[in-house]
Design a protein around this motif. Structure first.
Motif, mmCIF file in Angstrom:
data_model
loop_
_atom_site.group_PDB
_atom_site.id
_atom_site.type_symbol
_atom_site.label_atom_id
_atom_site.label_comp_id
_atom_site.label_asym_id
_atom_site.label_seq_id
_atom_site.Cartn_x
_atom_site.Cartn_y
_atom_site.Cartn_z
ATOM 1 N N ASP A 168 0.672 -1.368 -0.464
ATOM 2 C CA ASP A 168 -0.118 0.211 -0.008
ATOM 3 C C ASP A 168 0.434 1.491 0.292
ATOM 4 N N GLN A 169 1.597 1.237 1.135
ATOM 5 C CA GLN A 169 2.388 2.623 1.084
ATOM 6 C C GLN A 169 3.846 2.472 0.551
ATOM 7 N N ALA A 170 3.737 1.688 -0.021
ATOM 8 C CA ALA A 170 5.026 2.028 -1.410
ATOM 9 C C ALA A 170 5.038 2.495 -2.339
ATOM 10 N N ARG A 171 6.267 3.325 -2.936
ATOM 11 C CA ARG A 171 6.101 4.871 -3.615
ATOM 12 C C ARG A 171 6.801 4.311 -4.498
ATOM 13 N N VAL A 172 6.781 4.233 -5.980
ATOM 14 C CA VAL A 172 7.391 4.380 -7.257
ATOM 15 C C VAL A 172 8.226 5.513 -7.099
ATOM 16 N N ARG A 173 8.058 6.229 -6.580
ATOM 17 C CA ARG A 173 9.422 8.096 -6.006
ATOM 18 C C ARG A 173 10.586 7.393 -5.365
ATOM 19 N N SER A 174 10.070 7.000 -4.759
ATOM 20 C CA SER A 174 10.725 6.638 -3.659
ATOM 21 C C SER A 174 12.112 5.883 -3.496
ATOM 22 N N ILE A 175 11.180 4.416 -4.499
ATOM 23 C CA ILE A 175 12.150 3.484 -4.571
ATOM 24 C C ILE A 175 13.063 3.615 -6.004
ATOM 25 N N ALA A 176 12.780 5.002 -6.244
ATOM 26 C CA ALA A 176 13.259 4.887 -7.820
ATOM 27 C C ALA A 176 14.615 5.936 -6.712
ATOM 28 N N ALA A 177 14.647 6.858 -6.213
ATOM 29 C CA ALA A 177 15.265 7.253 -5.384
ATOM 30 C C ALA A 177 16.242 6.000 -4.720
ATOM 31 N N ALA A 178 15.885 5.183 -3.857
ATOM 32 C CA ALA A 178 16.653 4.545 -3.041
ATOM 33 C C ALA A 178 17.256 3.683 -4.289
ATOM 34 N N ALA A 179 17.311 3.592 -5.592
ATOM 35 C CA ALA A 179 17.979 2.859 -6.182
ATOM 36 C C ALA A 179 18.861 3.924 -7.630
#
Lengths: 206, 206
Positions: free
Chosen positions: B43-54
């Motif tokens: 639910d809470q996972a965000r594409v933007r934040s995953i991309a930033a972490a990567a």
């Protein structure tokens, strides 16, 4: 070549204030049972050989666990005897058996909080040996009994279908905790799923 | 039903000679996604934040995985997109949907040999975070779509009941490998279990 019981004379364990030796016997049997069940499966495991590995008299298996089934359930940390529960469910005849199976399954596992179901599933998922043990136990002990109680054709398929719905219910309620199944009243699930099992047991399959 | 190849961007599966740089981006996204899904759930996972972490542009998520759902499926090693499969199943209208769900479920997982189902179940059984991710994905994406397609009352309970029978079927066939379900013809299981799902979707529940 009968192994000698060094822990305590038979009968002594029944006294109150059980000596540590009795608990040691029980633990040694559990450890030997887990090893033997894992190595050769439920089918092939022999009480005599488990007792020998534990260095105790085979009579200790009956004394502590009531036999091979009980030893298996204790080794798998299953908190009740499904065969006994099932016998009670099947005793009432096949009418409304579907509803009784669902109600009993939920009542028994709800009482444990679901934790042991998760633990059991974890064993099955992680170890092919555990999957094999459960498969053999379910096939021999549970499916066998349901199949014997069902007078319709395709006994074993019917029993296995019941097993699949019941396991899936446990997965949804205790493991995935999928709503609204996870929080549903027992009565709601009995009404919804009972007829499924009833058809699997006594209805048309095709 | 062809399993999806998650190792290449959608639409590019057939291209040979993939660039190593692209593969690194993909792997970094998968690692970041697994961490984020585990930490905050689906639910809470965000594409933007995953991309930033990567350390990559968020557009790479669409490029490689077609969006958050696809990224999740790849992170969980699920070899096809259940939402796409489900959309196809539901497209045909609700008549005989029960049979179509069973047939599609078996066809898709049989094609993988069942191994990925066992792996998925292992994740769910071992990690509360995986159970939570699957719960949220199933609730939002799958149950949501089935519920939307069903015009009867108690949409979500109906969809969850279907889920419970389907998961149990997968357990019996691929994990416990309980006979006769493990070796049964697809047609046999479709005929036996299809009507169950049909009743869950459109029949009386009580």
């Amino acid at each position: 070549m009968r192994p000698v019981d060094h822990s305590a004379p038979p009968g002594q364990e029944r006294r109150r204030g059980r000596r540590p030796g009795g608990q040691q016997t029980r633990d040694a049997l559990l450890a030997a049972a887990r090893a033997e069940f894992a190595e050769v499966g439920f089918d092939q495991a022999r009480v005599r050989s488990i007792a020998a590995a534990a260095g105790v008299d085979p009579a200790m298996v009956n004394h502590w666990f009531g036999g091979k089934d009980g030893l298996f359930l204790a080794a798998m940390d299953i908190p009740f005897d499904p065969a006994v529960v099932l016998a009670r469910v099947l005793d009432g005849g096949l009418e409304e058996t579907g509803e009784r199976i669902v109600r009993t399954f939920l009542t028994v596992w709800d009482a444990t909080g679901g934790g042991p179901f998760v633990a059991l599933l974890r064993s099955v998922a992680n170890h092919e040996t555990a999957a094999r043990m459960i498969r053999e136990f379910v096939s021999e002990v549970l499916i066998g009994r349901i199949a014997a109680a069902v007078s319709t054709d395709q006994h074993r398929l019917r029993a296995a279908l019941c097993g699949s719905q019941v396991v899936g219910l446990g997965m949804a309620r205790y493991v995935i905790r999928l709503e609204p199944i996870a929080s549903a009243e027992v009565d709601t699930l009995v009404a919804a799923i009972g007829p499924t099992l009833q058809r699997y047991l006594t209805g048309p399959l095709a």
